[in-house]
Scaffold this active site. Structure first.
Site, PDB file in Angstrom:
ATOM      1  N   CYS A 114       0.820  -1.226   0.000  1.00  0.00           N
ATOM      2  CA  CYS A 114       0.000   0.000   0.000  1.00  0.00           C
ATOM      3  C   CYS A 114       0.850   1.271   0.000  1.00  0.00           C
ATOM      4  O   CYS A 114       0.342   2.354  -0.310  1.00  0.00           O
ATOM      5  CB  CYS A 114      -0.943   0.005   1.188  1.00  0.00           C
ATOM      6  SG  CYS A 114      -1.972  -1.458   1.255  1.00  0.00           S
ATOM      7  N   HIS A 254      -3.140   7.196   2.868  1.00  0.00           N
ATOM      8  CA  HIS A 254      -3.610   5.889   2.395  1.00  0.00           C
ATOM      9  C   HIS A 254      -4.906   5.559   3.148  1.00  0.00           C
ATOM     10  O   HIS A 254      -4.987   5.696   4.374  1.00  0.00           O
ATOM     11  CB  HIS A 254      -2.533   4.845   2.670  1.00  0.00           C
ATOM     12  CG  HIS A 254      -3.019   3.441   2.519  1.00  0.00           C
ATOM     13  ND1 HIS A 254      -3.770   3.042   1.436  1.00  0.00           N
ATOM     14  CD2 HIS A 254      -2.878   2.342   3.317  1.00  0.00           C
ATOM     15  CE1 HIS A 254      -4.064   1.755   1.565  1.00  0.00           C
ATOM     16  NE2 HIS A 254      -3.545   1.317   2.696  1.00  0.00           N
ATOM     17  N   ASN A 284     -10.283  -0.208   1.263  1.00  0.00           N
ATOM     18  CA  ASN A 284      -8.831  -0.077   1.098  1.00  0.00           C
ATOM     19  C   ASN A 284      -8.457  -0.539  -0.317  1.00  0.00           C
ATOM     20  O   ASN A 284      -8.471  -1.734  -0.604  1.00  0.00           O
ATOM     21  CB  ASN A 284      -8.146  -0.934   2.160  1.00  0.00           C
ATOM     22  CG  ASN A 284      -6.628  -0.877   2.065  1.00  0.00           C
ATOM     23  OD1 ASN A 284      -6.069  -0.409   1.082  1.00  0.00           O
ATOM     24  ND2 ASN A 284      -5.961  -1.376   3.093  1.00  0.00           N
TER      25      ASN A 284
HETATM   26  O1  UT7 Z   1      -3.200  -1.331   3.923  1.00  0.00           O
HETATM   27  C1  UT7 Z   1      -2.974  -2.057   5.085  1.00  0.00           C
HETATM   28  C2  UT7 Z   1      -4.046  -3.087   5.217  1.00  0.00           C
HETATM   29  N1  UT7 Z   1      -4.405  -3.518   6.521  1.00  0.00           N
HETATM   30  C3  UT7 Z   1      -4.912  -2.724   7.487  1.00  0.00           C
HETATM   31  O2  UT7 Z   1      -4.967  -1.544   7.408  1.00  0.00           O
HETATM   32  C4  UT7 Z   1      -5.430  -3.429   8.715  1.00  0.00           C
HETATM   33  C5  UT7 Z   1      -5.287  -2.623   9.977  1.00  0.00           C
HETATM   34  N2  UT7 Z   1      -6.121  -3.195  11.017  1.00  0.00           N
HETATM   35  C6  UT7 Z   1      -7.437  -2.913  11.102  1.00  0.00           C
HETATM   36  O3  UT7 Z   1      -7.963  -2.144  10.336  1.00  0.00           O
HETATM   37  C7  UT7 Z   1      -8.206  -3.540  12.231  1.00  0.00           C
HETATM   38  O4  UT7 Z   1      -7.330  -4.273  13.064  1.00  0.00           O
HETATM   39  C8  UT7 Z   1      -9.354  -4.469  11.752  1.00  0.00           C
HETATM   40  C9  UT7 Z   1     -10.468  -3.641  11.134  1.00  0.00           C
HETATM   41  C10 UT7 Z   1      -8.850  -5.490  10.751  1.00  0.00           C
HETATM   42  C11 UT7 Z   1      -9.956  -5.212  12.939  1.00  0.00           C
HETATM   43  O5  UT7 Z   1     -10.415  -4.271  13.898  1.00  0.00           O
HETATM   44  P1  UT7 Z   1      -9.990  -4.423  15.420  1.00  0.00           P
HETATM   45  O6  UT7 Z   1     -10.696  -3.382  16.173  1.00  0.00           O
HETATM   46  O7  UT7 Z   1      -8.505  -4.422  15.485  1.00  0.00           O
HETATM   47  O8  UT7 Z   1     -10.596  -5.819  15.789  1.00  0.00           O
HETATM   48  P2  UT7 Z   1      -9.823  -7.101  16.347  1.00  0.00           P
HETATM   49  O9  UT7 Z   1      -9.004  -7.759  15.296  1.00  0.00           O
HETATM   50  O10 UT7 Z   1      -9.139  -6.716  17.642  1.00  0.00           O
HETATM   51  O11 UT7 Z   1     -11.021  -8.062  16.693  1.00  0.00           O
HETATM   52  C12 UT7 Z   1     -11.985  -7.747  17.736  1.00  0.00           C
HETATM   53  C13 UT7 Z   1     -13.064  -8.804  17.696  1.00  0.00           C
HETATM   54  C14 UT7 Z   1     -12.525 -10.227  17.647  1.00  0.00           C
HETATM   55  O12 UT7 Z   1     -13.364 -11.030  18.440  1.00  0.00           O
HETATM   56  P3  UT7 Z   1     -12.897 -11.472  19.921  1.00  0.00           P
HETATM   57  O13 UT7 Z   1     -11.625 -12.233  19.738  1.00  0.00           O
HETATM   58  O14 UT7 Z   1     -12.713 -10.184  20.671  1.00  0.00           O
HETATM   59  O15 UT7 Z   1     -14.061 -12.291  20.397  1.00  0.00           O
HETATM   60  C15 UT7 Z   1     -12.671 -10.627  16.196  1.00  0.00           C
HETATM   61  O16 UT7 Z   1     -12.841 -12.026  16.048  1.00  0.00           O
HETATM   62  O17 UT7 Z   1     -13.854  -8.652  16.514  1.00  0.00           O
HETATM   63  C16 UT7 Z   1     -13.936  -9.896  15.818  1.00  0.00           C
HETATM   64  N3  UT7 Z   1     -14.006  -9.620  14.377  1.00  0.00           N
HETATM   65  C17 UT7 Z   1     -15.166  -9.353  13.770  1.00  0.00           C
HETATM   66  N4  UT7 Z   1     -16.433  -9.274  14.212  1.00  0.00           N
HETATM   67  C18 UT7 Z   1     -17.389  -8.969  13.331  1.00  0.00           C
HETATM   68  C19 UT7 Z   1     -12.999  -9.558  13.477  1.00  0.00           C
HETATM   69  N5  UT7 Z   1     -13.495  -9.253  12.272  1.00  0.00           N
HETATM   70  C20 UT7 Z   1     -14.824  -9.128  12.410  1.00  0.00           C
HETATM   71  C21 UT7 Z   1     -15.875  -8.811  11.535  1.00  0.00           C
HETATM   72  N6  UT7 Z   1     -17.125  -8.721  12.041  1.00  0.00           N
HETATM   73  N7  UT7 Z   1     -15.656  -8.562  10.239  1.00  0.00           N
END
Ligand code: UT7
Length: 369
Positions: A114, A254, A284
């Protein structure tokens, strides 16, 4: 005399098909509310079967050339930054070169995920400033939907398809790309990667069965890294341009996650009103997000001649970077009125013909059956 690399043309291309959060909620266990609150994304665009990174790149490039009023034959260099290239080789840039008929251009792809558009912008600007070339096309193009596991809710909510392009032109007038920083930390490579299909794990029935040809990501780690480096890179690029944060009219980051962008703005103590945000509509789009956001900022009247702006991004690698530029735009827009555009009609006709050929090829191979 000092040579400067001005941004004199810009263009974007996104597929027509819109995939909303509610559509994704029918595919995996998620909700519109979760996606919107955690990322700011509401919808993204998905390429049609006859579209690819090269077709989107070509459309964006043609629009940028028209804006800059230069002919494809005047382009010296084409760099396509992409993480979803047309093929492993030849370069997507070579496909674009042929599509637009840029007969004297060198062409190559740049892989910095990215951050790729910032890297490519810097490389092209340096080539112009050094005297090696006069005109360059810098493109970010992605069809990440083809590498997304639509059963993985951690990643499938994030990515969208699209392309954006800049034309850079030499001028002795001060302005254009003023500074850039490029950084990497390969030790974080496994935080965001596509394991199979390269020389380490060539594609086999087994790698496909294991889903190793899809994007794998540790979202939390990438999030932490991103919020840290966006602020640092912005400050460094501004200092390298011998400017202060108060001199910056607009930051075009970005578009990965609204929360990351807001955290970076807070870290800089920079007002969000001066930050471009369109992640809600495109998700993204990786290398394409910065040029797409630039096109929209221009269309919304947010870019004025002489404005100092910052482009900043991060991505797999890990990589990150920022560039400061002085906006030249309207000079090119004025000039456009006086120059013939017939080459564009010709190039567009070629592009349509190629898409028809691809559709026909798809029919022959049963892709649409
Ligand atoms: O260009 C670079 C590309 N990548 C990025 O920019 C990614 C950067 N990271 C992010 O944007 C965020 O970390 C995410 C949007 C991917 C995830 O958000 P988060 O607030 O960091 O959530 P998390 O990974 O800490 O997950 C929190 C909870 C988890 O459940 P538990 O373990 O707390 O029970 C996940 O399993 O949310 C759950 N979860 C979801 N729930 C509903 C993860 N994805 C989803 C989903 N819908 N799509």
């Amino acid at each position: 005399m000092t040579r400067y690399a001005h941004i004199t043309g810009w263009g974007m291309a996104v597929p027509e098909k819109v995939l909303t959060n509610n559509d994704i909620a029918h595919m995996v266990d998620t909700t519109d509310e979760w996606i919107t609150s955690r990322t700011g994304i509401r919808e993204r665009r998905i390429a049609a079967p006859d579209q690819s990174s090269a077709t989107l790149a070509t459309d964006a490039a043609l629009e940028a050339l028209e804006m800059a009023s230069i002919k494809p034959g005047d382009v010296d260099l084409i760099i396509v930054a992409t993480s979803s290239p047309e093929y492993l080789f030849p370069a997507t840039a070579c496909v674009v070169q042929d599509n637009i008929g840029a007969k004297k251009a060198g062409a190559f792809d740049l892989s910095a995920a990215c951050s790729g558009f910032i890297y490519a912008l810097n490389m092209a600007a340096q080539a112009i400033q050094s005297g090696a070339i006069d005109n360059a096309l810098v493109i970010g193009a992605e069809t990440l939907s083809r590498f997304t596991n639509w059963q993985d809710r951690n990643t499938c909510i994030l990515f969208g398809d699209g392309a954006g392009a800049f034309v850079l032109q030499m001028s002795y007038e001060e302005g254009g790309v003023l500074s850039a920083v490029m950084r990497s930390d390969g030790s974080g490579g496994s935080s965001l990667y596509l394991p199979a299909g390269g020389s380490r794990h060539p594609a086999t029935a087994d790698t496909v069965a294991q889903g190793l040809h899809y994007i794998q990501m540790n979202g939390r780690e990438v999030f932490r890294f991103a919020t840290r480096v966006m602020t640092q890179a912005t400050q460094e690029a501004i200092a390298n341009a011998k400017l202060k944060l108060e001199d910056i009219a607009l930051i075009i980051p970005h578009q990965a996650n609204q929360r990351i962008i807001e955290a970076a703005a807070r870290g800089l103590d920079f007002p969000m009103e001066k930050v471009v945000l369109n992640v809600d509509r495109y998700g993204n789009t990786s290398t394409a997000s910065i040029p797409i956001a630039t096109c929209e900022a221009f269309n919304d009247g947010r870019l004025q001649p002489g404005d100092k702006i910052v482009f900043v991004g991060f991505g797999a690698g890990l990589t990150w970077g920022a560039a400061v530029a002085q906006w030249t735009g309207p000079v090119a827009v004025r000039r456009k009125l006086y120059l013939p555009l017939s080459y564009r009609a010709w190039a567009k006709a070629r592009s349509i013909l190629r898409r028809l050929m691809r559709r026909l090829e798809g029919l022959i191979w049963g892709r649409y059956l």
